[in-house]
Design an enzyme around this catalytic site. Structure first.
Site, PDB file in Angstrom:
ATOM      1  N   HIS A 272       0.835  -1.210   0.000  1.00 32.23           N
ATOM      2  CA  HIS A 272       0.000   0.000   0.000  1.00 32.23           C
ATOM      3  C   HIS A 272       0.872   1.264   0.000  1.00 32.23           C
ATOM      4  CE1 HIS A 272      -3.703   2.278   1.028  1.00 32.23           C
ATOM      5  NE2 HIS A 272      -2.835   3.100   1.590  1.00 32.23           N
ATOM      6  N   GLU A 273       1.783   1.339   0.960  1.00 28.22           N
ATOM      7  CA  GLU A 273       2.612   2.547   1.058  1.00 28.22           C
ATOM      8  C   GLU A 273       3.562   2.670  -0.134  1.00 28.22           C
ATOM      9  OE1 GLU A 273       1.675   4.783   3.055  1.00 28.22           O
ATOM     10  OE2 GLU A 273       0.355   3.488   4.244  1.00 28.22           O
ATOM     11  N   HIS A 276       1.770   4.433  -2.821  1.00 29.81           N
ATOM     12  CA  HIS A 276       1.820   5.894  -2.619  1.00 29.81           C
ATOM     13  C   HIS A 276       3.198   6.420  -3.042  1.00 29.81           C
ATOM     14  CE1 HIS A 276      -1.955   6.709  -0.602  1.00 29.81           C
ATOM     15  NE2 HIS A 276      -1.735   5.838   0.368  1.00 29.81           N
ATOM     16  N   GLU A 302      -4.745   7.734  -3.174  1.00 34.58           N
ATOM     17  CA  GLU A 302      -5.215   6.460  -2.620  1.00 34.58           C
ATOM     18  C   GLU A 302      -5.483   5.448  -3.735  1.00 34.58           C
ATOM     19  OE1 GLU A 302      -4.902   6.050   0.470  1.00 34.58           O
ATOM     20  OE2 GLU A 302      -6.066   4.254   0.941  1.00 34.58           O
TER      21      GLU A 302
HETATM   22 ZN    ZN Z   1      -3.247   5.183   1.755  1.00 32.03          ZN
END
Ligand code: ZN
Length: 507
Positions: A272-273, A276, A302
């Site tokens: 997830h990170e 980003h 996101e």
């Molecule tokens: Zn996030």
């Protein structure tokens, strides 16, 4: 001064402000990674002082005069070109900041600092009454801010919630989100109840083997690199609440957390990170600190993290590639398992009370609840005193479960205590945008699954670089999505993606 000179002057001025902003981000990164406990008070002073300097620079009259001149001139004529967007977005930000009296800005930052401390304690003690007065102050201040923003001449928004939402998701409107989210809810609520009673539910057995944290660290670094996160321009550290922060044009950092007894926490936190981080690393670095070098919106941000975490990382193609490589690194723990087992377990859907632990289907119902409640709290229709009951009733209604403590209920998130009102919907927007982007990418490139099976994530990444990352903040999210996918915001691709994936697993 001629107009080109004014533009250069403005660019230099704002880039210098970015030096301070990134320094502030560095102090915050350090605070959340390894600050000695006794160092907290001085760090708070550093952060407050620097924030004040930044606010003064952002609202300086000479900046306003330059932007006024530029926005009336020829350089502003093409509002989506890097130069035009720089002028338009900076002027918009300037007017927003300048509209807010310094007393209100300071009162809000104080309320938020105290609010977060009170929230942490209240959550620990499960004591709503300790937090409620802080929450009331925070909503009152942000309501006042929204009113000021709506009252000015030519406002960007005329609705209170819109005025706050615009700060996180430029161009989004409450009414449109309400309609889209309602349509999504009508699809997800029955889907969740069907999956809950399906005969062939995944078991989650893959996670019964503890994985030493040291090994998880190596695996996380490896998987982030595989999907395209560049470690020569970033690093991976540990923290209690994972995040991603950018400290300069070639310094974007990601943070995750590990649980020895629950491998997916660190693994998916990292994916997830890293999503980003990959987005930040793909923004045009020569425009660092200026709108063309900044992220488009939180929803688009996101969408990038969700895309790598879920659409890629929870696909069967991904696990066909990843399983043998990971099994080797897990020293025999997975020897009786197959890619199919893991794939099923990472797609386990079950109603739960805690948002950050929710699966990709129910997650959106958690967001919907917060979106509805914060609108009523902001308008004053719902009082802070009645908020916990309203929270619990909605959990019962949408997810069929009811929290027995405030800690597992209204006290679970940091957002409201940090003043972030209007932020929650960007999480669900990210899911919807991600589905639309994947659909558009596959329409243009053909199915990506075959490449994922080989661990080749480059075609997906290049498509995102070109269609999303390269544009920075030159367009609003609705415009960017329209251009990249040919569609407005739409819940259907997400629902279709979920049904296509989950039906065969649960049947
Ligand atoms: Zn996030």
């Amino acid at each position: 001064m001629d107009i080109d000179h004014t533009f250069q002057e403005t660019k230099t001025y704002v880039s210098r402000t970015a030096l301070l902003e990134s320094t502030l981000a560095l102090l915050e990164w350090d605070e959340r990674t390894g600050l000695p406990s006794q160092g907290g008070a001085y760090r708070a002073e550093q952060i407050t002082h620097l924030s004040g300097l930044i606010h003064r620079r952002r609202t300086a009259p000479e900046l306003g005069a330059w932007l006024q001149e530029l926005s009336a001139g020829p350089l502003a004529s093409n509002a989506t070109s890097p130069v035009g967007a720089t002028i338009a977005k900076l002027f918009k930000d300037y007017k927003r900041h300048a509209q807010l009296p310094i007393e209100l800005v300071e009162a809000t930052s104080r309320a938020v600092a105290l609010g977060q401390q009170a929230w942490e304690k209240a959550r620990e003690l499960d004591s709503w009454n300790d937090f409620a007065p802080h929450l009331k102050t925070i909503f009152d201040l942000r309501r006042e801010e929204a009113q000021l923003l709506c009252e000015r001449p030519n406002p960007d928004a005329t609705d209170l919630y819109d005025a706050l939402l615009d700060q996180y998701e430029e161009g989004a409107r409450t009414q449109q989100l309400t309609n889209t989210f309602a349509a999504l809810r009508d699809e997800l609520v029955p889907l969740v109840s069907n999956l809950t009673i399906a005969p062939n539910r995944p078991t989650g057995h893959c996670w019964q083997y503890p994985v030493p944290v040291d090994r998880q660290r190596r695996i996380s670094k490896w998987i982030a690199e595989q999907i395209g996160y560049d470690f020569s321009r970033g690093r991976l550290d540990e923290t209690t609440h994972p995040f991603c922060t950018t400290l300069g044009p070639n310094d974007c950092r990601i943070l995750t957390r590990y649980q020895e007894k629950y491998f997916p926490s660190g693994f998916y936190g990292t994916l997830h990170e890293a999503g980003h981080g990959i987005y930040e690393q793909g923004l045009p670095d020569k425009w660092y600190g200026l709108p063309p070098g900044a992220a488009c919106s939180l929803g688009i941000h996101e969408s990038q993290s969700r895309l790598w975490e879920n659409f890629v990382g929870r696909s069967f193609a991904f696990w066909r590639w990843c399983f043998p490589l990971l099994a080797k690194q897990l020293n025999g723990a997975w020897k009786s398992l197959s890619a199919e087992h893991v794939y099923r377990d990472v797609n386990l859907v079950a109603p739960s009370l805690i948002r950050v632990e929710a699966d990709e289907v129910t997650y959106n119902l958690h967001i919907l609840i917060r979106f509805e409640l914060e609108q009523s709290l902001l308008s004053g229709e719902l009082s802070v005193a009645d908020a916990p009951d309203a929270w619990n009733e909605r959990y019962q209604h949408y997810l069929g479960i009811r929290p027995s403590t405030h800690r597992d209920g209204i006290l679970q998130d940091v957002h409201w205590s940090a003043g972030l009102i209007g932020y929650f919907p960007t999480y669900t927007l990210g899911n919807l945008y991600a589905a639309q982007l994947v659909e558009a990418a596959e329409r243009q490139l053909g199915p990506l699954t075959e490449q994922f099976t080989k661990g080749d994530f480059n075609p997906m990444l290049s498509w995102l670089r070109e269609n999303v990352h390269a544009h920075g903040r030159c367009q609003s999210a609705p415009d960017l999505m329209l251009k990249a996918t040919g569609q407005q915001l739409n819940h259907r691709p997400f629902v279709k993606y979920l049904s296509n994936k989950l039906a065969p697993i649960y049947e």
